[in-house]
Design an enzyme around this catalytic site. Structure first.
Site, PDB file in Angstrom:
ATOM      1  N   ASP A  35      25.930  15.851  13.225  1.00 13.20           N
ATOM      2  CA  ASP A  35      24.661  16.576  13.212  1.00 13.20           C
ATOM      3  C   ASP A  35      24.373  16.971  11.762  1.00 13.20           C
ATOM      4  OD1 ASP A  35      25.315  16.356  15.919  1.00 13.20           O
ATOM      5  OD2 ASP A  35      24.452  18.307  16.421  1.00 13.20           O
ATOM      6  N   LYS A  66      17.071  16.539  16.152  1.00 12.46           N
ATOM      7  CA  LYS A  66      17.566  17.826  16.641  1.00 12.46           C
ATOM      8  C   LYS A  66      16.680  18.938  16.105  1.00 12.46           C
ATOM      9  CE  LYS A  66      21.730  20.765  16.440  1.00 12.46           C
ATOM     10  NZ  LYS A  66      23.156  20.824  16.066  1.00 12.46           N
ATOM     11  N   LYS A 115      17.586  16.388  20.712  1.00 11.37           N
ATOM     12  CA  LYS A 115      18.553  17.457  20.957  1.00 11.37           C
ATOM     13  C   LYS A 115      17.907  18.804  20.671  1.00 11.37           C
ATOM     14  CE  LYS A 115      23.089  19.331  19.699  1.00 11.37           C
ATOM     15  NZ  LYS A 115      24.371  19.109  19.011  1.00 11.37           N
TER      16      LYS A 115
END
Length: 225
Positions: A96, A157, A185
């Site tokens: 991430d 994300k 996400k």
């Protein structure tokens, strides 16, 4: 649809996140045990905890994910690449990565693209680009999403959780922009079953939260009512 719909396996959406700077080995072990028990896709931990998490989950289906350039995204590209490659060497399967928000706002699109593309190409792993949507205009969100998708990320994300959390409107916006090219996400501030279901219905394909066990238990309790 009702939040208790039986077609929704909530556990399969959850990246079980332990991203507090005071996290201990004992807490990490507990999180890994919970992730295995509830069959969460990943445990998301700081880079320094990756090796231990991989050892704890050896032979299990739950993968280890980690964060890169977290939470500000303002380290150099070389540092981010090193951090990502070391994490992969230690067994991380998903990364991430916080984008450089200053570059985005300064119009340095090519630098932003090159940084994310190099991490995607050099690691060969699943990369989730953290956009920090609470800090961006809709125009900036769209530009960031397009740059990151072109660079090869697997997910967009919403947030680190440090500067505001996921919203239904942002998830819907990213879903519209992505047109199915990547996963979405949602992360930050997801504490209730209602929030989780709303984000999934809006288009989230992963949820980053430290409350995964609580959410699954809430869903089970709702089924039993």
């Amino acid at each position: 649809m009702a939040i208790t719909d039986s077609d929704l396996d909530l556990a399969q959406y959850i990246d079980h996140s332990l991203l507090i700077p005071t996290a201990t080995s004992e807490q990490l072990e507990a999180y890994c045990q919970q992730a295995e028990q509830y069959r969460f896709p990943t445990v998301c931990v700081y880079p320094a905890a990756v090796k231990q998490a991989v050892q704890l989950l050896h032979g299990k289906k739950t993968l280890v994910s980690t964060v890169i350039g977290f939470p500000a995204g303002a380290t150099t590209s070389a540092v981010k690449r090193y951090e990502a490659l070391e994490a992969v060497d230690n067994g991380a399967k998903e990364l991430d990565v916080v984008i450089n928000l200053g570059w985005l706002k300064d119009g340095k699109s090519e630098q932003l693209f090159q940084e994310i593309a190099s991490i995607c190409q050099e690691t060969g792993q699943t990369v989730k680009a953290i956009l920090e949507t609470s800090q961006l205009t809709d125009t900036e969100k769209r530009l960031a999403a397009e740059i990151c998708m072109d660079a090869g990320v697997s997910y967009l994300k919403t947030s680190t959780g440090w500067f505001g959390g996921a919203t239904v409107s942002d998830v819907k916006f990213l879903k519209e922009i992505s047109k199915g090219r990547v996963g979405i996400k949602a992360s930050g501030g997801i504490r209730t079953l209602e929030q989780a279901i709303a984000l999934i219905r809006a288009g989230a394909t992963r949820l980053g939260t430290s409350r995964g066990v609580d959410l699954v238990r809430q869903q089970k309790a709702a089924f039993e009512e």
